[in-house]
Design an enzyme around this catalytic site. Structure first.
Site, PDB file in Angstrom:
ATOM      1  N   HIS A   1       0.834  -1.202   0.000  1.00 52.81           N
ATOM      2  CA  HIS A   1       0.000   0.000   0.000  1.00 52.81           C
ATOM      3  C   HIS A   1       0.868   1.250   0.000  1.00 52.81           C
ATOM      4  O   HIS A   1       1.912   1.285   0.647  1.00 52.81           O
ATOM      5  CB  HIS A   1      -0.953   0.012   1.209  1.00 52.81           C
ATOM      6  N   PRO A   2       0.413   2.280  -0.698  1.00 52.91           N
ATOM      7  CA  PRO A   2       1.193   3.525  -0.729  1.00 52.91           C
ATOM      8  C   PRO A   2       0.968   4.356   0.528  1.00 52.91           C
ATOM      9  O   PRO A   2      -0.046   4.207   1.211  1.00 52.91           O
ATOM     10  CB  PRO A   2       0.611   4.252  -1.948  1.00 52.91           C
TER      11      PRO A   2
ATOM     12  N   SER B   1      -6.128   3.498  -5.922  1.00 47.51           N
ATOM     13  CA  SER B   1      -5.569   4.326  -4.837  1.00 47.51           C
ATOM     14  C   SER B   1      -5.683   5.814  -5.164  1.00 47.51           C
ATOM     15  O   SER B   1      -5.977   6.625  -4.285  1.00 47.51           O
ATOM     16  CB  SER B   1      -4.110   3.954  -4.572  1.00 47.51           C
TER      17      SER B   1
ATOM     18  N   GLU C   1      -9.274   6.867  -4.603  1.00 49.15           N
ATOM     19  CA  GLU C   1      -9.610   6.841  -3.182  1.00 49.15           C
ATOM     20  C   GLU C   1      -8.991   8.033  -2.452  1.00 49.15           C
ATOM     21  O   GLU C   1      -9.670   8.719  -1.680  1.00 49.15           O
ATOM     22  CB  GLU C   1      -9.141   5.516  -2.569  1.00 49.15           C
ATOM     23  N   GLN C   2      -7.726   8.311  -2.715  1.00 45.74           N
ATOM     24  CA  GLN C   2      -7.067   9.429  -2.046  1.00 45.74           C
ATOM     25  C   GLN C   2      -7.651  10.768  -2.504  1.00 45.74           C
ATOM     26  O   GLN C   2      -7.854  11.669  -1.687  1.00 45.74           O
ATOM     27  CB  GLN C   2      -5.549   9.375  -2.255  1.00 45.74           C
TER      28      GLN C   2
ATOM     29  N   PHE D   1       0.743   3.479   6.962  1.00 46.19           N
ATOM     30  CA  PHE D   1      -0.566   3.688   7.569  1.00 46.19           C
ATOM     31  C   PHE D   1      -1.630   3.377   6.523  1.00 46.19           C
ATOM     32  O   PHE D   1      -1.592   3.898   5.408  1.00 46.19           O
ATOM     33  CB  PHE D   1      -0.699   5.146   8.021  1.00 46.19           C
ATOM     34  N   ILE D   2      -2.566   2.514   6.885  1.00 46.97           N
ATOM     35  CA  ILE D   2      -3.621   2.102   5.950  1.00 46.97           C
ATOM     36  C   ILE D   2      -4.962   2.375   6.590  1.00 46.97           C
ATOM     37  O   ILE D   2      -5.230   1.964   7.729  1.00 46.97           O
ATOM     38  CB  ILE D   2      -3.499   0.602   5.597  1.00 46.97           C
TER      39      ILE D   2
ATOM     40  N   ALA E   1      -9.212   2.839   5.117  1.00 44.01           N
ATOM     41  CA  ALA E   1     -10.176   2.935   4.016  1.00 44.01           C
ATOM     42  C   ALA E   1     -10.689   4.376   4.008  1.00 44.01           C
ATOM     43  O   ALA E   1     -11.459   4.765   4.881  1.00 44.01           O
ATOM     44  CB  ALA E   1     -11.309   1.938   4.213  1.00 44.01           C
ATOM     45  N   VAL E   2     -10.223   5.157   3.051  1.00 47.71           N
ATOM     46  CA  VAL E   2     -10.488   6.599   3.068  1.00 47.71           C
ATOM     47  C   VAL E   2     -11.851   6.980   2.499  1.00 47.71           C
ATOM     48  O   VAL E   2     -12.300   8.110   2.715  1.00 47.71           O
ATOM     49  CB  VAL E   2      -9.379   7.398   2.338  1.00 47.71           C
TER      50      VAL E   2
END
Length: 165
Positions: free
Chosen positions: A63-64, A80, A83-84, A115-116, A118-119
């Site tokens: 994950h980034p 990603s 989502e971001q 750090f992960i 779900a945004v």
């Protein structure tokens, strides 16, 4: 029945850069048609949970960073990136970006993975609050939280790809 290659092509990225999960899910025979978000999620999560701790750590590390160098360089996966951006992480002020960078560095140093969260449905302030809270966790608690968040991200991605029933 969907072929293995088609299944892996379609769902191999649901767990970030970890097609082995889709491959093993297909090979285990847990894929039931018609494909639904709940059904595919169940098959993928079963494999993720049975994976070794090192393999699950590899998924976390795939994950980034949030608002990190890959985002700045335009090198996030399409999922990603969307989502971001949906959480406003592509529109941070310089001060906010500095805070995310500081937290990303401290978090990876402490835990060994990014750090992960779900945004989807969260704003940058919600994410910062969670970040600042979770960095106080111990490694076992944070590993469990991060893996649960990975599973949530997978469900959200599948819901955008497949019907519910």
């Amino acid at each position: 029945m969907i072929s293995r290659d088609d299944f892996v092509t379609r769902f191999g990225g649901v767990f970030e850069h970890s097609p082995f999960i889709a491959e093993r899910a297909y090979d285990a025979g847990g894929i039931v048609e018609p494909l639904t978000s709940v059904g595919v999620h169940g098959a993928l999560v079963a494999i993720f949970r049975r994976a070794s701790a090192d393999e699950r750590l590899g998924v976390l590390r795939a994950h980034p960073d949030l608002a990190g160098r890959l985002a700045i360089a335009g090198k996030l996966t399409e999922d990603s990136r969307k989502e971001q951006a949906g959480a406003g992480l592509d529109r941070l002020t310089p001060a906010e970006h500095a805070r995310f960078t500081e937290l990303n560095t401290a978090y990876v140093t402490k835990f060994g993975f990014p750090f992960i969260i779900a945004v989807r449905g969260l704003g940058k302030d919600d994410i910062l609050t969670a970040f600042e809270t979770r960095i106080g966790n111990d490694r076992d608690a944070e590993f469990a939280t991060a893996t649960a968040q990975v599973e949530r991200i997978a469900m959200l991605r599948l819901q955008s790809m497949l019907p519910e029933t």
